[in-house]
Motif scaffolding. Structure first.
Motif, PDB file in Angstrom:
ATOM      1  N   GLY A 113       0.779  -1.232   0.000  1.00  0.00           N
ATOM      2  CA  GLY A 113       0.000   0.000   0.000  1.00  0.00           C
ATOM      3  C   GLY A 113       0.808   1.278   0.000  1.00  0.00           C
ATOM      4  O   GLY A 113       0.246   2.355   0.167  1.00  0.00           O
ATOM      5  N   LYS A 114       2.120   1.176  -0.191  1.00  0.00           N
ATOM      6  CA  LYS A 114       2.930   2.394  -0.206  1.00  0.00           C
ATOM      7  C   LYS A 114       4.058   2.269  -1.220  1.00  0.00           C
ATOM      8  O   LYS A 114       4.406   1.176  -1.650  1.00  0.00           O
ATOM      9  CB  LYS A 114       3.485   2.697   1.181  1.00  0.00           C
ATOM     10  CG  LYS A 114       4.365   1.617   1.751  1.00  0.00           C
ATOM     11  CD  LYS A 114       4.796   1.957   3.173  1.00  0.00           C
ATOM     12  CE  LYS A 114       5.651   0.844   3.739  1.00  0.00           C
ATOM     13  NZ  LYS A 114       6.070   1.127   5.103  1.00  0.00           N
ATOM     14  N   ALA A 115       4.621   3.401  -1.573  1.00  0.00           N
ATOM     15  CA  ALA A 115       5.755   3.459  -2.493  1.00  0.00           C
ATOM     16  C   ALA A 115       7.033   3.277  -1.684  1.00  0.00           C
ATOM     17  O   ALA A 115       7.459   4.187  -0.982  1.00  0.00           O
ATOM     18  CB  ALA A 115       5.774   4.793  -3.235  1.00  0.00           C
ATOM     19  N   ASN A 116       7.608   2.095  -1.751  1.00  0.00           N
ATOM     20  CA  ASN A 116       8.829   1.820  -0.992  1.00  0.00           C
ATOM     21  C   ASN A 116      10.009   2.558  -1.609  1.00  0.00           C
ATOM     22  O   ASN A 116      10.090   2.743  -2.812  1.00  0.00           O
ATOM     23  CB  ASN A 116       9.105   0.320  -0.959  1.00  0.00           C
ATOM     24  CG  ASN A 116       7.979  -0.440  -0.286  1.00  0.00           C
ATOM     25  OD1 ASN A 116       7.345  -1.270  -0.891  1.00  0.00           O
ATOM     26  ND2 ASN A 116       7.706  -0.132   0.971  1.00  0.00           N
TER      27      ASN A 116
ATOM     28  N   GLY B 179      15.765   6.261   1.676  1.00  0.00           N
ATOM     29  CA  GLY B 179      14.794   7.266   2.065  1.00  0.00           C
ATOM     30  C   GLY B 179      14.224   8.120   0.950  1.00  0.00           C
ATOM     31  O   GLY B 179      13.276   8.852   1.159  1.00  0.00           O
ATOM     32  N   MET B 180      14.785   8.036  -0.272  1.00  0.00           N
ATOM     33  CA  MET B 180      14.252   8.911  -1.321  1.00  0.00           C
ATOM     34  C   MET B 180      14.107   8.267  -2.692  1.00  0.00           C
ATOM     35  O   MET B 180      13.231   8.642  -3.439  1.00  0.00           O
ATOM     36  CB  MET B 180      15.109  10.176  -1.439  1.00  0.00           C
ATOM     37  CG  MET B 180      16.564   9.889  -1.752  1.00  0.00           C
ATOM     38  SD  MET B 180      17.605  11.316  -2.102  1.00  0.00           S
ATOM     39  CE  MET B 180      17.344  12.375  -0.744  1.00  0.00           C
ATOM     40  N   MET B 181      14.926   7.324  -3.065  1.00  0.00           N
ATOM     41  CA  MET B 181      14.849   6.734  -4.402  1.00  0.00           C
ATOM     42  C   MET B 181      13.787   5.636  -4.429  1.00  0.00           C
ATOM     43  O   MET B 181      13.804   4.739  -3.587  1.00  0.00           O
ATOM     44  CB  MET B 181      16.209   6.166  -4.808  1.00  0.00           C
ATOM     45  CG  MET B 181      17.270   7.228  -4.960  1.00  0.00           C
ATOM     46  SD  MET B 181      18.838   6.559  -5.502  1.00  0.00           S
ATOM     47  CE  MET B 181      19.327   5.624  -4.056  1.00  0.00           C
ATOM     48  N   PRO B 182      12.852   5.688  -5.380  1.00  0.00           N
ATOM     49  CA  PRO B 182      11.804   4.667  -5.435  1.00  0.00           C
ATOM     50  C   PRO B 182      12.371   3.295  -5.788  1.00  0.00           C
ATOM     51  O   PRO B 182      13.178   3.168  -6.700  1.00  0.00           O
ATOM     52  CB  PRO B 182      10.861   5.164  -6.522  1.00  0.00           C
ATOM     53  CG  PRO B 182      11.563   6.251  -7.231  1.00  0.00           C
ATOM     54  CD  PRO B 182      12.702   6.709  -6.407  1.00  0.00           C
ATOM     55  N   LYS B 183      11.935   2.270  -5.024  1.00  0.00           N
ATOM     56  CA  LYS B 183      12.337   0.889  -5.294  1.00  0.00           C
ATOM     57  C   LYS B 183      11.342   0.190  -6.202  1.00  0.00           C
ATOM     58  O   LYS B 183      11.649  -0.843  -6.771  1.00  0.00           O
ATOM     59  CB  LYS B 183      12.439   0.107  -3.980  1.00  0.00           C
ATOM     60  CG  LYS B 183      13.589   0.531  -3.102  1.00  0.00           C
ATOM     61  CD  LYS B 183      13.546  -0.135  -1.746  1.00  0.00           C
ATOM     62  CE  LYS B 183      13.771  -1.621  -1.817  1.00  0.00           C
ATOM     63  NZ  LYS B 183      13.834  -2.248  -0.481  1.00  0.00           N
TER      64      LYS B 183
END
Length: 145
Positions: free
Chosen positions: A94-97, A101-105
């Motif tokens: 349910g979230k953008a991992n 702390g900042m680069m989308p996985k």
């Protein structure tokens, strides 16, 4: 109402097969790196909250199984200026991992394939006009890592 179709490696699933009508926006999502998890999609007219459509009670939102290609059809779409945000939520949490702390996985995509530069794109870069005719968009899923 929302119609979806997700194409797996050997199986094609279509929720409803009916002709396009004027109040529909159909989004074809391409280039998913795998079929894990889900694709979360939202479409909003609210510039000040984009890409977080959850804060817009009149937004169009859905969650569909990931596939090689995913097709989402939003119905009941009124004419206006819209922007779409997608997330390939591979672990369906349910979230953008993010990494560090900042680069989308996980994968992401935006209408008009709006570019991502150190932050999600602005509404003005992703906005499209929806009028009286049925509309089709193609959005390429992108991965940072």
């Amino acid at each position: 109402m929302i119609r979806i179709a997700s194409l797996g490696a050997a199986t094609a699933l279509t929720a409803m097969a009916s002709p396009a009508v004027a109040n529909e926006v159909t989004i074809t999502v391409t280039d998913l790196r795998n079929t894990k998890g889900v694709v979360r999609a939202c479409m909003t007219t609210k510039e000040d909250i984009f890409p977080k459509c959850i804060k817009d009670p009149s937004s169009h939102r859905t969650v569909v199984p990931a596939g090689e290609t995913v097709t989402i059809t939003f119905t009941g779409v009124k004419p206006g200026k819209y922007a779409v945000a997608l997330l390939h939520d591979e672990n369906n949490d349910g979230k953008a991992n993010r990494a560090l702390g900042m680069m989308p996985k996980e994968g992401y995509g935006f209408s008009r394939d709006a570019p991502v530069r150190m932050a999600p794109p602005k509404f003005k870069d992703a906005v499209f006009d929806h009028g009286d005719a049925a509309q089709q968009l193609t959005i390429k899923m992108r991965y940072f890592l």
